[in-house]
Design a protein around this motif. Structure first.
Motif, mmCIF file in Angstrom:
data_model
loop_
_atom_site.group_PDB
_atom_site.id
_atom_site.type_symbol
_atom_site.label_atom_id
_atom_site.label_comp_id
_atom_site.label_asym_id
_atom_site.label_seq_id
_atom_site.Cartn_x
_atom_site.Cartn_y
_atom_site.Cartn_z
ATOM 1 N N LEU A 11 0.880 -1.203 0.020
ATOM 2 C CA LEU A 11 0.020 -0.012 -0.142
ATOM 3 C C LEU A 11 0.804 1.293 0.232
ATOM 4 C CD1 LEU A 11 -2.783 -0.885 2.735
ATOM 5 C CD2 LEU A 11 -2.871 -1.332 0.101
ATOM 6 N N ARG A 12 0.207 2.331 -0.577
ATOM 7 C CA ARG A 12 1.099 3.618 -0.709
ATOM 8 C C ARG A 12 0.059 4.779 -0.043
ATOM 9 N NH1 ARG A 12 1.964 6.530 -5.344
ATOM 10 N NH2 ARG A 12 4.223 7.289 -4.446
ATOM 11 N N LEU A 13 0.639 5.330 1.104
ATOM 12 C CA LEU A 13 -0.044 6.210 1.805
ATOM 13 C C LEU A 13 0.623 7.482 1.835
ATOM 14 C CD1 LEU A 13 -0.983 4.177 5.282
ATOM 15 C CD2 LEU A 13 -2.339 4.409 2.875
ATOM 16 N N ALA A 14 -0.464 8.542 2.220
ATOM 17 C CA ALA A 14 0.106 9.950 2.193
ATOM 18 C C ALA A 14 -0.240 10.442 3.571
ATOM 19 C CB ALA A 14 -0.477 11.091 1.235
ATOM 20 N N LEU A 15 0.291 11.271 4.049
ATOM 21 C CA LEU A 15 0.139 11.908 5.639
ATOM 22 C C LEU A 15 -0.032 13.463 5.670
ATOM 23 C CD1 LEU A 15 0.272 11.384 8.526
ATOM 24 C CD2 LEU A 15 2.855 11.879 8.628
ATOM 25 N N PHE A 16 -1.001 13.697 6.207
ATOM 26 C CA PHE A 16 -1.139 15.370 6.397
ATOM 27 C C PHE A 16 -0.825 15.739 7.790
ATOM 28 C CE2 PHE A 16 -4.365 14.268 3.157
ATOM 29 C CZ PHE A 16 -4.156 15.217 2.342
ATOM 30 N N GLY A 17 0.228 16.509 7.994
ATOM 31 C CA GLY A 17 0.672 16.838 9.277
ATOM 32 C C GLY A 17 1.919 16.291 9.700
ATOM 33 N N ARG A 71 8.339 11.919 0.440
ATOM 34 C CA ARG A 71 8.487 13.254 0.018
ATOM 35 C C ARG A 71 7.787 14.174 0.562
ATOM 36 N NH1 ARG A 71 5.611 15.491 -4.881
ATOM 37 N NH2 ARG A 71 4.518 13.395 -4.823
ATOM 38 N N ALA A 72 8.389 15.355 0.713
ATOM 39 C CA ALA A 72 7.724 16.428 1.784
ATOM 40 C C ALA A 72 7.082 17.459 0.839
ATOM 41 C CB ALA A 72 8.587 17.179 2.545
ATOM 42 N N VAL A 73 5.769 18.078 0.951
ATOM 43 C CA VAL A 73 5.172 18.828 0.071
ATOM 44 C C VAL A 73 4.340 19.670 0.939
ATOM 45 C CG1 VAL A 73 4.720 17.298 -1.853
ATOM 46 C CG2 VAL A 73 2.943 17.717 -0.181
ATOM 47 N N GLU A 74 4.453 21.206 0.504
ATOM 48 C CA GLU A 74 3.541 22.161 1.214
ATOM 49 C C GLU A 74 2.214 22.029 1.024
ATOM 50 O OE1 GLU A 74 5.148 26.838 1.883
ATOM 51 O OE2 GLU A 74 6.230 25.247 0.739
ATOM 52 N N ASP A 75 1.778 21.953 -0.189
ATOM 53 C CA ASP A 75 0.431 21.997 -0.663
ATOM 54 C C ASP A 75 -0.375 20.643 -0.513
ATOM 55 O OD1 ASP A 75 -2.120 22.631 -1.697
ATOM 56 O OD2 ASP A 75 -1.248 23.614 -3.497
ATOM 57 N N ALA A 81 -3.058 15.067 -6.207
ATOM 58 C CA ALA A 81 -2.640 15.066 -7.724
ATOM 59 C C ALA A 81 -1.673 13.733 -7.699
ATOM 60 C CB ALA A 81 -1.969 16.209 -7.819
ATOM 61 N N GLU A 82 -1.366 12.994 -6.542
ATOM 62 C CA GLU A 82 -0.673 11.911 -6.954
ATOM 63 C C GLU A 82 -1.179 10.825 -7.209
ATOM 64 O OE1 GLU A 82 2.728 11.885 -5.978
ATOM 65 O OE2 GLU A 82 3.130 9.495 -5.855
ATOM 66 N N GLN A 83 -0.512 10.008 -8.224
ATOM 67 C CA GLN A 83 -1.091 8.683 -8.716
ATOM 68 C C GLN A 83 -0.539 7.543 -7.756
ATOM 69 O OE1 GLN A 83 -3.048 8.826 -11.359
ATOM 70 N NE2 GLN A 83 -2.908 11.040 -10.777
ATOM 71 N N ASP A 89 -13.390 12.046 -1.695
ATOM 72 C CA ASP A 89 -13.948 12.505 -3.391
ATOM 73 C C ASP A 89 -12.631 11.816 -4.190
ATOM 74 O OD1 ASP A 89 -15.770 13.889 -2.643
ATOM 75 O OD2 ASP A 89 -14.854 15.884 -2.736
ATOM 76 N N HIS A 90 -11.490 11.657 -3.933
ATOM 77 C CA HIS A 90 -10.498 11.288 -4.515
ATOM 78 C C HIS A 90 -10.410 9.695 -4.456
ATOM 79 C CE1 HIS A 90 -9.344 15.291 -5.047
ATOM 80 N NE2 HIS A 90 -8.470 15.063 -6.154
ATOM 81 N N GLY A 91 -11.259 9.107 -3.752
ATOM 82 C CA GLY A 91 -11.159 7.566 -3.637
ATOM 83 C C GLY A 91 -9.965 7.199 -2.348
ATOM 84 N N LEU A 92 -9.494 8.214 -1.746
ATOM 85 C CA LEU A 92 -8.527 7.873 -0.914
ATOM 86 C C LEU A 92 -9.243 7.504 0.569
ATOM 87 C CD1 LEU A 92 -5.930 10.427 -1.834
ATOM 88 C CD2 LEU A 92 -5.831 8.115 -2.382
ATOM 89 N N ALA A 93 -8.654 6.009 0.845
ATOM 90 C CA ALA A 93 -9.162 5.774 2.261
ATOM 91 C C ALA A 93 -8.424 6.768 3.183
ATOM 92 C CB ALA A 93 -8.513 4.368 2.532
ATOM 93 N N VAL A 94 -9.431 6.967 4.383
ATOM 94 C CA VAL A 94 -8.906 7.826 5.378
ATOM 95 C C VAL A 94 -8.815 7.323 6.737
ATOM 96 C CG1 VAL A 94 -9.824 9.965 6.706
ATOM 97 C CG2 VAL A 94 -10.105 9.757 4.128
ATOM 98 N N LEU A 95 -7.523 7.460 7.360
ATOM 99 C CA LEU A 95 -7.339 7.345 8.824
ATOM 100 C C LEU A 95 -7.251 8.753 9.435
ATOM 101 C CD1 LEU A 95 -6.742 5.892 11.423
ATOM 102 C CD2 LEU A 95 -4.582 5.504 10.735
ATOM 103 N N CYS A 96 -8.344 9.313 10.143
ATOM 104 C CA CYS A 96 -8.124 10.530 10.661
ATOM 105 C C CYS A 96 -8.292 10.586 12.217
ATOM 106 C CB CYS A 96 -9.434 11.386 10.272
ATOM 107 S SG CYS A 96 -9.653 12.938 10.740
ATOM 108 N N GLU A 97 -7.296 11.429 12.703
ATOM 109 C CA GLU A 97 -7.053 11.683 14.274
ATOM 110 C C GLU A 97 -8.243 12.134 14.832
ATOM 111 O OE1 GLU A 97 -5.189 10.845 16.608
ATOM 112 O OE2 GLU A 97 -4.176 9.705 15.125
ATOM 113 N N LYS A 98 -8.647 11.970 15.833
ATOM 114 C CA LYS A 98 -9.899 12.473 16.616
ATOM 115 C C LYS A 98 -9.593 13.819 17.023
ATOM 116 C CE LYS A 98 -8.246 13.155 20.675
ATOM 117 N NZ LYS A 98 -8.074 14.292 21.594
#
Lengths: 337, 337, 337, 337
Positions: free
Chosen positions: A7-13, A54-58, A64-66, A89-98
């Motif tokens: 699996l490939r995941l992205a992280l916010f924060g 990879r670190a991104v600001e936006d 946009a990532e495939q 909306d982008h079909g990405l599964a979500v694990l969200c902190e409370k």
């Protein structure tokens, strides 16, 4: 879908909790961390370097990532709802902190928007994955103590968060008790009544902010179960996280966790345990790993997430009810969802 | 040499203990398992597939391999000495399971042959790496209980190995007690006297083989420390692995390990702990990882191995002394190494 | 007045609790039991024979007796108020079992009648004398945990009393919780708010009688202390009597009591404690002795009784408030006495 | 003979242990202390006044007294043999503190002299009456752990007796270990082999006196049972008195005793128990009472005493064997009695 598909995941924060998730993903044999998004780009970069991401600001770069399978949302609370919606909306599964959000209206609108989606959404109530608590729950489910009648949850933080944090935390019920409210629902999913008493016994700061430093909450489950939660914003002996499930045929308890089982005997003290693991990062290290595993499992198999988005909604409803009860002195009845 | 340089290892033996090592290496972020050598090629192949290694029948292929940093020897005891020597000849660091050999002459000859080598050689006395025992030892070293005066080691296997295993095991002292003798030396490196008493209380099989099923060993350290080891080849409540260090200013104890701290209270029992972790694969899972880490550290930095080859020699000397004492009824004095 | 002056007491009631008191007095080195009064004269006679006392049917014979120092009232609840008043009129010190009466009006009238008396009147809240609970309280008083912030009381009976007893018991708050309410006041004398939640989870009998089988009560002390009481009318593992005092600098806990500290380890269970002492007669055996000693001390020295008649009044006020809160779902405020 | 016949006893010795016995007899409902004999008449007088007895200087006055049922011998060791013989000659039951004498010849001669007597003679190995140890033993006898295989006894004094006491104590084996040797025999009556190791790790005084400050003793029972005793003359955390019985089906342990079960949690320590009861007077207070009860029972019913005179003889034989083994480094075989 194979259970071991990479699996490939992205992280916010990339703050404290983001780092926990980033390192867990990096250490996982078949999950990769592709991107870390954070407007505080320096932190994101440091964490990305450490974890091979990879670190991104936006955040847009994430969308946009495939080839991404999902995202972990560890950014500030006020970004959660938007990031959840866009990820789904982008079909990405979500694990969200409370919590999902501090405002129930915002949460309910988000819930409505998500209606019907089949994208996995998991809420980060990590304690459900603690091996001690989850063992108690499994054994209760297995009938070891007969019918569950009473549940006693003790949860005390080692020391209060800084005044600035408390100020925007939403108050003790929405910030701290909410974990225990979810734990209550882990054992007794349907709560029908909430009573709460709050007090200010040690912190002038917290009192000035109109918040409580100590609370006791009593819940009634739909089967008459009585659940008791005791919270304090401080605790001289460390992070106090315990639970007792009392049933018609016995009791199961989970106590605090020490790094080793070494005991000391000296003239100064007898049978002294090692100090408890200091705070949630240490106490729940196994829980965060198991949570990630469960999230991956839901992505791979489509199995429903537990805790779900709805569990996040209900926890907030209960936290609000607790606050109302503590303020009005009246028991609050919870309507059917 | 960087402390995180990627290492490549080979493994001899794909049996129970070989599997532990293979999986630990495979799970390690910067150590790779290149080859698994075992004449029982089927087992080697299965394990190789699981861990991403290459399976070979002939140990020579290991020595022919380019770019290896070290080997882990988990093959039968009678192959150890030869594999150690050959590995060292090829400049490969060695982590060898205990015992080096059952015959002290063979061991001493091997020791002589290795004299002067700078290749790291570590003996697999895994218990030194158990977090509970090593915490006691660190705290003793830090002076928490003053001067160490007495050490009590309890070590009971859940049930006897099969008769066939016992038969070639070298006897309880060389097979089982040897771990406790090394643990004794972890706290008190220089042992000067050994007394032992053996008994047959439950196993006719073991008695027929001329071995004991239960023993008590008392050691004296060079500082007058008294060390007591109690062993049994069976234990109804599981794997019993405990230790107490008593000093002039107190005592530190390490007790058995449970998978969770959950306790049960019912009409059938009060304050029941979870069952202990069943046997060494479960009980010492953290120890095996830490052992691998320490081995890697020695390879990378040239730091001396602990436990060392010499620790393996001494443990065998003490096991032999214990057997002699149990047979003759006389305390055996240990000469300076 | 010498502290060891021999005392002569009378006892009202030869039932279960009367027997406890009779035997304690008989075993005391310098207190004599002169008379046991009970209309069920057979029970009184048996107990009198065992304890060297005289059995009488009519309480008047007690008041006619010369040279008595005090009385112990262990007769049915509805006789308490009258016996207290008459005993005080005769200058006899009183140790009266709880509750004073189930009706607060009756209790308040009695209180008014007693106003100004210097005769010692002690209420039988025996748990204040339990060595474990009283040690916690002494250590809290001594400042060991700083300022007391939270108190958690767990109190479960092994099994419900017979339906007939429950029927006239005054309900769980006045019959069972009242002990815990007094324990709360032992630590935090001034209670300002009471919230309670009751439930029926296992007993149809109790539900039919309009009573609860399980309750949770939260109290607030005048210093903001939060006190939590959990009760159940049954408990599969025996009599569950525990307490935790949490303060600004730590926590003190008192746990259940076993007859010995022996633990058992077997294939069926690990680290099993001995079963808890079954019920109050066994659990509080030391408490009843210490209570008698304290009563004698007050008689001899004129020291104020603790718990006092007023403590009995306040416990009933709190029990009534708890019932009101459980019924109305509203927190009840307690006025100044 | 009725089981509650009132008994009259005399006491030799008004020292520390004499006081324990005197107070226990005085507190007993149907045993009276008639006389206390001690050449140090002042001590005897003080104790006599406190306990309602008559103080005499000359032991002859005890033997001249009419209507005595028995004597308790708590005088110095070198008076024991003579007092036992003379008491038995006068038909007085004897409860004698250990040891009978430090010299085995003297003891054996005494034994011969007593041959055939039916007068009850009990040895003061009080620990057999400790509720914790005796519960373990009863449960072993009841078969709870199958066949007993190993017994581990830990026994450490809080601090060494004064040099003057040590000097005439007969050495650690005869003075201190002797209690543990009798405890071993409480579980395994027939001991066939004794090995011992002694050491000097902390006390120059004791070393100068030619005695050990720390010893480990291993015994073998006639059924192959291995018994292990660990002793130290000091212990920083108090009086360390523990026992583990290991059998084919499990283990039973008895641990140290605290005055209450209160635990403390603070920044300085976690789950700290109350300090252990300081020394034998406190630790074995219940044991001394139960011992007196057992002695009275033997007097009244003629039931054989346990521990008996023979148990006292055997304990000394084992202590001597332990000393021999520690000195020679050889296991000592014990002949049939």
């Amino acid at each position: 879908m194979s259970n071991s598909r990479r699996l490939r995941l992205a992280l916010f924060g990339s703050g404290r909790i983001g780092q926990v998730h980033a390192r867990n993903v990096a250490a996982h044999p078949n999950i990769d961390l592709a991107i870390i998004a954070d407007p505080f780009i320096d932190g994101a970069r440091r964490l990305a370097e450490e974890t091979g991401a990879r670190a991104v600001e936006d955040p847009e770069e994430v969308f946009a990532e495939q080839g991404l399978d999902g995202v972990i949302i560890g950014s500030p609370t006020n970004t959660h709802v938007d990031l959840i919606s866009r990820s789904v909306d982008h079909g990405l599964a979500v694990l969200c902190e409370k919590p999902i959000d501090l405002d129930i209206q915002t949460v309910l609108e988000c819930q409505q928007r998500l209606q019907g989606t089949t994208v996995p959404i998991m809420l980060g109530f990590n304690r459900r994955f603690d091996p001690h608590f989850s063992a108690v729950r499994s054994r209760v489910e297995a009938g070891e103590i007969g019918r569950l009648e009473q549940l006693t949850i003790t949860s005390r933080d080692p020391e209060p968060a800084p005044r600035g944090y408390i100020e925007t935390s939403g108050g003790i019920f929405r910030d701290m008790t909410i974990h225990d409210l979810d734990m209550a629902r882990f054992f007794v999913p349907e709560i029908v009544e909430v009573s709460a008493v709050g007090s200010n016994v040690f912190s002038d700061d917290i009192e000035e902010l109109g918040d409580f430093d100590s609370v006791v909450v009593t819940l009634r489950g739909s089967g008459g179960e009585l659940i008791n939660i005791t919270n304090s914003r401080h605790c001289a002996f460390g992070y106090d996280q315990r639970l007792e499930a009392f049933g018609s045929e016995g009791l199961l308890s989970a106590s605090n966790v020490t790094p080793t089982n070494v005991k000391k005997y000296s003239s100064a003290g007898t049978e002294e345990s090692s100090p408890y693991l200091p705070f949630f990062l240490e106490r729940y290290v196994q829980a965060y790993s198991a949570e990630l595993e469960a999230f991956a499992h839901s992505i791979r198999t489509g199995a429903p997430c537990s805790p779900s988005f709805e569990d996040g909604v209900t926890a907030l409803v209960l936290a609000n009810a607790a606050e109302e009860s503590a303020t009005t002195g009246k028991t609050v009845t919870i309507g059917k969802a």
